[in-house]
Design an enzyme around this catalytic site. Structure first.
Site, PDB file in Angstrom:
ATOM      1  N   ASN A  96     -23.102   8.979  13.654  1.00 49.10           N
ATOM      2  CA  ASN A  96     -22.969  10.181  12.839  1.00 49.10           C
ATOM      3  C   ASN A  96     -22.057  11.126  13.602  1.00 49.10           C
ATOM      4  O   ASN A  96     -22.258  11.315  14.796  1.00 49.10           O
ATOM      5  CB  ASN A  96     -24.370  10.804  12.654  1.00 49.10           C
ATOM      6  CG  ASN A  96     -24.322  12.140  11.966  1.00 49.10           C
ATOM      7  OD1 ASN A  96     -23.370  12.451  11.261  1.00 49.10           O
ATOM      8  ND2 ASN A  96     -25.355  12.941  12.170  1.00 49.10           N
ATOM      9  N   GLU A 475     -16.759  36.799  -3.008  1.00 45.86           N
ATOM     10  CA  GLU A 475     -17.605  35.624  -2.784  1.00 45.86           C
ATOM     11  C   GLU A 475     -19.087  36.022  -2.707  1.00 45.86           C
ATOM     12  O   GLU A 475     -19.956  35.340  -3.264  1.00 45.86           O
ATOM     13  CB  GLU A 475     -17.154  34.912  -1.494  1.00 45.86           C
ATOM     14  CG  GLU A 475     -18.053  33.802  -0.988  1.00 45.86           C
ATOM     15  CD  GLU A 475     -18.324  32.702  -2.007  1.00 45.86           C
ATOM     16  OE1 GLU A 475     -17.627  32.613  -3.031  1.00 45.86           O
ATOM     17  OE2 GLU A 475     -19.274  31.934  -1.785  1.00 45.86           O
ATOM     18  N   LYS A 479     -22.124  34.828  -5.144  1.00 46.45           N
ATOM     19  CA  LYS A 479     -23.332  34.153  -4.640  1.00 46.45           C
ATOM     20  C   LYS A 479     -24.575  34.845  -5.173  1.00 46.45           C
ATOM     21  O   LYS A 479     -25.511  34.204  -5.646  1.00 46.45           O
ATOM     22  CB  LYS A 479     -23.314  34.195  -3.116  1.00 46.45           C
ATOM     23  CG  LYS A 479     -23.802  33.010  -2.411  1.00 46.45           C
ATOM     24  CD  LYS A 479     -22.885  31.836  -2.283  1.00 46.45           C
ATOM     25  CE  LYS A 479     -22.116  31.420  -3.483  1.00 46.45           C
ATOM     26  NZ  LYS A 479     -21.121  30.417  -3.260  1.00 46.45           N
ATOM     27  N   GLU A 482     -24.976  34.309  -9.072  1.00 46.88           N
ATOM     28  CA  GLU A 482     -25.271  32.962  -9.578  1.00 46.88           C
ATOM     29  C   GLU A 482     -26.680  32.492  -9.259  1.00 46.88           C
ATOM     30  O   GLU A 482     -27.252  31.725 -10.021  1.00 46.88           O
ATOM     31  CB  GLU A 482     -24.221  31.938  -9.124  1.00 46.88           C
ATOM     32  CG  GLU A 482     -24.241  31.582  -7.660  1.00 46.88           C
ATOM     33  CD  GLU A 482     -23.226  30.477  -7.322  1.00 46.88           C
ATOM     34  OE1 GLU A 482     -22.641  30.567  -6.252  1.00 46.88           O
ATOM     35  OE2 GLU A 482     -23.053  29.535  -8.103  1.00 46.88           O
ATOM     36  N   HIS A 498     -10.759  53.703  -9.434  1.00 47.14           N
ATOM     37  CA  HIS A 498      -9.925  53.522 -10.627  1.00 47.14           C
ATOM     38  C   HIS A 498     -10.744  53.056 -11.831  1.00 47.14           C
ATOM     39  O   HIS A 498     -10.185  52.556 -12.802  1.00 47.14           O
ATOM     40  CB  HIS A 498      -8.790  52.537 -10.325  1.00 47.14           C
ATOM     41  CG  HIS A 498      -7.864  53.034  -9.255  1.00 47.14           C
ATOM     42  ND1 HIS A 498      -7.007  54.091  -9.445  1.00 47.14           N
ATOM     43  CD2 HIS A 498      -7.717  52.661  -7.962  1.00 47.14           C
ATOM     44  CE1 HIS A 498      -6.353  54.339  -8.323  1.00 47.14           C
ATOM     45  NE2 HIS A 498      -6.770  53.483  -7.413  1.00 47.14           N
TER      46      HIS A 498
HETATM   47  C1  F6R Z   1     -20.133  28.779  -6.437  1.00 51.44           C
HETATM   48  C2  F6R Z   1     -19.574  27.448  -6.594  1.00 51.44           C
HETATM   49  C3  F6R Z   1     -18.473  27.261  -7.554  1.00 51.44           C
HETATM   50  C4  F6R Z   1     -17.454  26.242  -7.020  1.00 51.44           C
HETATM   51  C5  F6R Z   1     -16.387  25.926  -8.088  1.00 51.44           C
HETATM   52  C6  F6R Z   1     -15.317  25.003  -7.544  1.00 51.44           C
HETATM   53  O1  F6R Z   1     -21.153  28.819  -5.489  1.00 51.44           O
HETATM   54  O2  F6R Z   1     -20.018  26.517  -5.970  1.00 51.44           O
HETATM   55  O3  F6R Z   1     -17.846  28.461  -7.865  1.00 51.44           O
HETATM   56  O4  F6R Z   1     -16.852  26.785  -5.883  1.00 51.44           O
HETATM   57  O5  F6R Z   1     -16.994  25.325  -9.198  1.00 51.44           O
HETATM   58  O6  F6R Z   1     -15.867  23.825  -7.076  1.00 51.44           O
HETATM   59  P1  F6R Z   1     -15.055  22.858  -6.128  1.00 51.44           P
HETATM   60  O7  F6R Z   1     -14.876  23.544  -4.821  1.00 51.44           O
HETATM   61  O8  F6R Z   1     -15.898  21.615  -6.038  1.00 51.44           O
HETATM   62  O9  F6R Z   1     -13.741  22.604  -6.798  1.00 51.44           O
END
Ligand code: F6R
Length: 599
Positions: A96, A475, A479, A482, A498
């Site tokens: 690993n 970001e 987080k 969601e 603004h």
């Molecule tokens: C949020 C999240 C999504 C992914 C997006 C892109 O936590 O996971 O916003 O970042 O769907 O996914 P990938 O990186 O797999 O293309």
């Protein structure tokens, strides 16, 4: 990240190893294999999971090692599945991690026949050479370990030896002390149904497992790794005692980052080696980069834009992949298109990269998934090596994406001559500190949990940041929304006045990035604006003096322009604890999927 397991004892070895691999599948599942060791070594392995492999009944004298893989070198396939053997077929090895100097080691193994594309395969052949010199298995493995660079855990079996050898360097390995035998595994999950008594190996440890149990050595001396009793149950296992995969993955970030960086950074020379096929000529010839990505990966792209512009003098456009268009007059020969996608399967990102390709733009993917669709369509790929991420919300893949892109930026800058060796060296020094800086933030989880409790019932959450703080604000808001289903928005700090300021009340905590790399002095005036509307401010900074200007301050280590990505880890924890307090389905939030394969 892969899963290793091994067993030597009176139990049904084959059954116990196979069960261990099933328990470890959350660590990787693209291929699997078992070496049954007795007077000879028989290997059963193939692409896919352990369920697809027909294993023999166990002989009473047999023991063995097993592996479930998450590819880093070489795509998932039967031949790349572990265990790997030497030319005699008497030595079997599971591994690993990453052997970063495997190219050099392989070059020394003249005359040996290699059957896979893996870095691992050098290990059995190196052991073979030592054994040919008349050395016993344990010292032979120890000598080979002295030559390996990178981060790894290994398990080794030898025909007729009645021994299993394990070793750990920057990659976990534990010993399980069962009533009828001894287990070796990447983590306790593998054997928790059999024993709860575990010795945790430390870096540099080598364990010699025989019929009488295990002896651990470090630096040639016997060391005591006192067995500890595990308190959690089989049903918690793949989460390794965490309540959610997301929480576990947040805590895996120091390890994920070490894997990302392993063998790629020469801090002293200010150089990066990404084993890119895209030649230096191409990097010298372009003047712009088009980054295409979605969601969290898009935010990593925004972070990368500044890194690329600072270190490689390239002008960068970052597009949400679903919005990517190539305008008339665009010169593909001057441009590199970069797809950032942890899964490598996101339909919008694939479609954007196809658009770029259709007009002849060279393409690069930055992904976590070896063999994914994007890797088959682009000209070259850099892997972020974060290991499998099961929680739908991306956490460890975000920090590993940013770290990988930082390396791409330095590499391009060095090739293009836009950054000196000494400037590269000092930036790489802070990149190399990411694992320990992130660990420091994780150690302050209790503070973040208390802040989450205080503000969990707020109406809405605003995240603000400038410069490198802006992608982290976006970001962190993503987080929180969601996984907690609460309203959260991220803004460039200067934008509040603004329009969005109209929404700010004492019920909207404002989380402000006041770290290095965020033009914190300017953001402080935005902090004042929201405070005068009654909003509580949660600041993030490496400057403890900022606490007098904020209702709460989350302190982060000093990290220059990588400080915001470290602060992001604190905000992952904030999102996690708010969602947990609300009892949300954190690992599988409503309406969302881990891999979005529709446009
Ligand atoms: C949020 C999240 C999504 C992914 C997006 C892109 O936590 O996971 O916003 O970042 O769907 O996914 P990938 O990186 O797999 O293309």
């Amino acid at each position: 990240m892969c899963g290793i397991t091994g067993y030597l004892g009176d139990g049904d070895s084959v059954e116990l190893i196979a069960q261990g691999l099933k328990n470890l599948e959350y660590r990787g599942y693209d291929s699997a294999g078992v070496a049954v060791v007795d007077d000879d070594v028989n290997v059963y392995k193939q692409e896919g999971t352990i369920d697809g492999i027909t294993l023999p009944d166990s002989e009473p004298t047999a023991y063995g090692i097993g592996h479930t893989r998450w590819s880093t070198h070489g795509p998932p396939s039967d031949r790349n599945a572990h265990p790997h053997t030497d030319c005699t077929g008497d030595i079997a090895v599971v591994h690993n991690g990453i052997i970063s100097n495997y190219h050099e080691l392989k070059a020394d193994l003249d005359g040996h026949i290699f059957e896979s594309d893996t870095d691992t395969e050098v290990i059995p052949h190196l052991i073979e050479e030592e054994l040919a010199d008349g050395v016993d298995l344990l010292p032979a493995v120890q000598r080979v370990l002295d030559r390996l660079e990178g981060s790894f855990a290994i398990g080794v079996g030898q025909a007729g030896s009645e021994r299993l050898i394990g070793a750990r360097q920057d990659s976990p390995l534990v010993v399980g002390h069962g009533e009828d035998g001894t287990f070796l595994a990447s983590d306790v999950t593998a054997f928790i149904e059999q024993t709860k008594f575990v010795s945790y190996l430390e870096d540099g440890d080598v364990v010699d497992v025989g019929v009488d149990g295990a002896t651990v050595y470090n630096d040639g001396e016997v060391v005591d790794r006192e067995p500890q009793e595990i308190k959690w149950d089989a049903e918690d296992t793949s989460k390794a005692g965490h309540d959610h995969y997301m929480h576990k993955e947040i805590h895996e970030q120091p390890h994920a980052l070490r894997q990302t960086l392993s063998g790629r950074v020469d801090e002293t020379a200010g150089k990066v080696d990404l084993e890119l096929d895209l030649g230096d000529e191409l990097l010298e010839g372009i003047d712009r980069v088009h980054i295409v990505a979605c969601g969290t990966s898009y935010h990593a792209g925004l972070y990368a834009k500044r890194l690329f512009e600072t270190y490689s003098g390239l002008s960068v456009e970052v597009s949400r992949a679903s919005e990517y268009r190539v305008h008339d007059g665009h010169d593909p020969e001057n441009t590199l298109a970069v797809a950032i996608t942890q899964s490598g399967e996101t339909a919008d990102t694939l479609s954007a990269i196809r658009t770029a390709k259709s007009i002849g733009t060279p393409t690069l993917a930055v992904t976590n998934t070896v063999g994914s669709t994007v890797t088959r369509e682009v000209d070259d790929t850099v892997y972020i090596r974060a290991g499998p991420e099961i929680g739908v919300a991306a956490t460890k893949t975000f920090v590993s994406q940013v770290a990988t892109l930082a390396l791409v930026a330095v590499h391009a800058g060095r090739v293009r001559g836009t950054i000196s060796a000494s400037k590269a060296a000092s930036f790489l020094q802070s990149v190399n500190q990411l694992p320990s800086a992130v660990q420091e933030v994780l150690n302050s989880e209790a503070v973040i949990e208390r802040i989450a409790e205080k503000y969990a019932d707020s109406e809405s959450f605003f995240f603000i940041g400038k410069a490198y703080g802006h992608p982290v604000a976006l970001e962190s808001a993503l987080k929180l929304k969601e996984i907690s289903y609460e309203h959260a928005e991220g803004f460039p700090a200067g934008e509040l006045k603004h329009g969005p300021l109209a929404l700010v009340t004492e019920q909207t905590p404002v989380i402000a990035l006041l770290t290095e790399g965020t033009e914190a002095a300017e953001t402080m005036s935005n902090v004042k604006e929201v405070q005068s509307r009654g909003a509580p401010v949660i600041g993030l900074s490496s400057d403890s003096g900022k606490s007098e200007f904020c209702e709460e301050l989350i302190e982060v280590p000093e990290m220059g322009e990588m400080e915001p990505v470290v602060a992001n880890v604190a905000l992952q924890l904030l999102a996690y604890h708010v969602a947990d307090l609300k009892g949300r389905a954190i690992d599988k939030p409503r309406n969302l999927a881990k891999s979005v394969t529709v446009e």
